[in-house]
Design a protein around this motif. Sequence first.
Motif, PDB file in Angstrom:
ATOM      1  N   SER A  43      -0.232   4.392  -1.181  1.00  0.00           N
ATOM      2  CA  SER A  43       0.954   3.608  -1.517  1.00  0.00           C
ATOM      3  C   SER A  43       2.100   3.896  -0.544  1.00  0.00           C
ATOM      4  O   SER A  43       2.832   2.979  -0.170  1.00  0.00           O
ATOM      5  N   ASP A  44       2.234   5.145  -0.094  1.00  0.00           N
ATOM      6  CA  ASP A  44       3.250   5.468   0.924  1.00  0.00           C
ATOM      7  C   ASP A  44       2.961   4.721   2.222  1.00  0.00           C
ATOM      8  O   ASP A  44       3.874   4.216   2.878  1.00  0.00           O
ATOM      9  N   LYS A  47       3.808   1.006   1.789  1.00  0.00           N
ATOM     10  CA  LYS A  47       5.274   0.858   1.828  1.00  0.00           C
ATOM     11  C   LYS A  47       5.773   0.881   3.265  1.00  0.00           C
ATOM     12  O   LYS A  47       6.571   0.038   3.678  1.00  0.00           O
ATOM     13  N   GLY A  52       9.115  -0.890   3.882  1.00  0.00           N
ATOM     14  CA  GLY A  52       9.855  -0.235   2.808  1.00  0.00           C
ATOM     15  C   GLY A  52       9.795  -1.021   1.512  1.00  0.00           C
ATOM     16  O   GLY A  52       9.446  -2.204   1.523  1.00  0.00           O
ATOM     17  N   ARG A  53      10.129  -0.348   0.407  1.00  0.00           N
ATOM     18  CA  ARG A  53       9.926  -1.026  -0.879  1.00  0.00           C
ATOM     19  C   ARG A  53      10.955  -2.111  -1.165  1.00  0.00           C
ATOM     20  O   ARG A  53      10.807  -2.860  -2.112  1.00  0.00           O
ATOM     21  N   PHE A  54      11.965  -2.231  -0.332  1.00  0.00           N
ATOM     22  CA  PHE A  54      12.947  -3.314  -0.534  1.00  0.00           C
ATOM     23  C   PHE A  54      12.678  -4.494   0.393  1.00  0.00           C
ATOM     24  O   PHE A  54      13.409  -5.482   0.373  1.00  0.00           O
ATOM     25  N   SER A  55      11.639  -4.387   1.226  1.00  0.00           N
ATOM     26  CA  SER A  55      11.323  -5.490   2.148  1.00  0.00           C
ATOM     27  C   SER A  55      10.731  -6.665   1.369  1.00  0.00           C
ATOM     28  O   SER A  55      10.153  -6.488   0.294  1.00  0.00           O
ATOM     29  N   TYR A  58       6.940  -6.299   0.846  1.00  0.00           N
ATOM     30  CA  TYR A  58       6.535  -5.351  -0.200  1.00  0.00           C
ATOM     31  C   TYR A  58       6.780  -5.942  -1.584  1.00  0.00           C
ATOM     32  O   TYR A  58       5.994  -5.748  -2.501  1.00  0.00           O
ATOM     33  N   LYS A  59       7.869  -6.692  -1.719  1.00  0.00           N
ATOM     34  CA  LYS A  59       8.191  -7.314  -3.010  1.00  0.00           C
ATOM     35  C   LYS A  59       7.229  -8.451  -3.346  1.00  0.00           C
ATOM     36  O   LYS A  59       7.083  -8.817  -4.508  1.00  0.00           O
ATOM     37  N   SER A  61       4.100  -9.492  -4.338  1.00  0.00           N
ATOM     38  CA  SER A  61       2.981  -8.736  -4.928  1.00  0.00           C
ATOM     39  C   SER A  61       1.609  -9.258  -4.495  1.00  0.00           C
ATOM     40  O   SER A  61       0.670  -8.472  -4.368  1.00  0.00           O
ATOM     41  N   ARG A  64       1.118  -7.883  -0.974  1.00  0.00           N
ATOM     42  CA  ARG A  64       0.908  -6.433  -1.102  1.00  0.00           C
ATOM     43  C   ARG A  64      -0.520  -6.160  -1.586  1.00  0.00           C
ATOM     44  O   ARG A  64      -1.201  -5.271  -1.061  1.00  0.00           O
TER      45      ARG A  64
END
Length: 125
Positions: A43-44, A47, A52-55, A58-59, A61, A64
């Motif tokens: 998961s790292d 990301k 990053g998780r705010f990109s 990444y959002k 789903s 991802r």
Amino acid sequence: GNTLELHGNNFNIVFNQIDSINEKLESSEISSRQRKTIQKVKSDKVKLLLGGRFSAAYKDSSFRARVYAEMGRAYNNYFDIPSYDCTPKNRFKEALEVIEAYNLSTELNMELKRINNQINFEEVI
């Protein structure tokens, strides 16, 4: 001569035991703690690859999920296993290296750029 034969037999017994221990090590699969570590490293890595998780990527789903699926296929193919749960215990360190070495396919990489840039353009407008 007899003592040498005795030693020879003892060595054979020891070597057979070593062989069976090695087979057990090779056949035994990663522990639940090792599984958790692999999941965290995966998961790292996702990301990081997606920005990053705010990109935006990444959002997204479904995107991802496709990245996780592709990474999983690459991992399983590398180890020739049906699922990461079947990772051999004695190759745990290598498993982490395989995840760290993973890169997106060209197709997913182009889509990643499109997704992340699309949002940036909208923010500018």
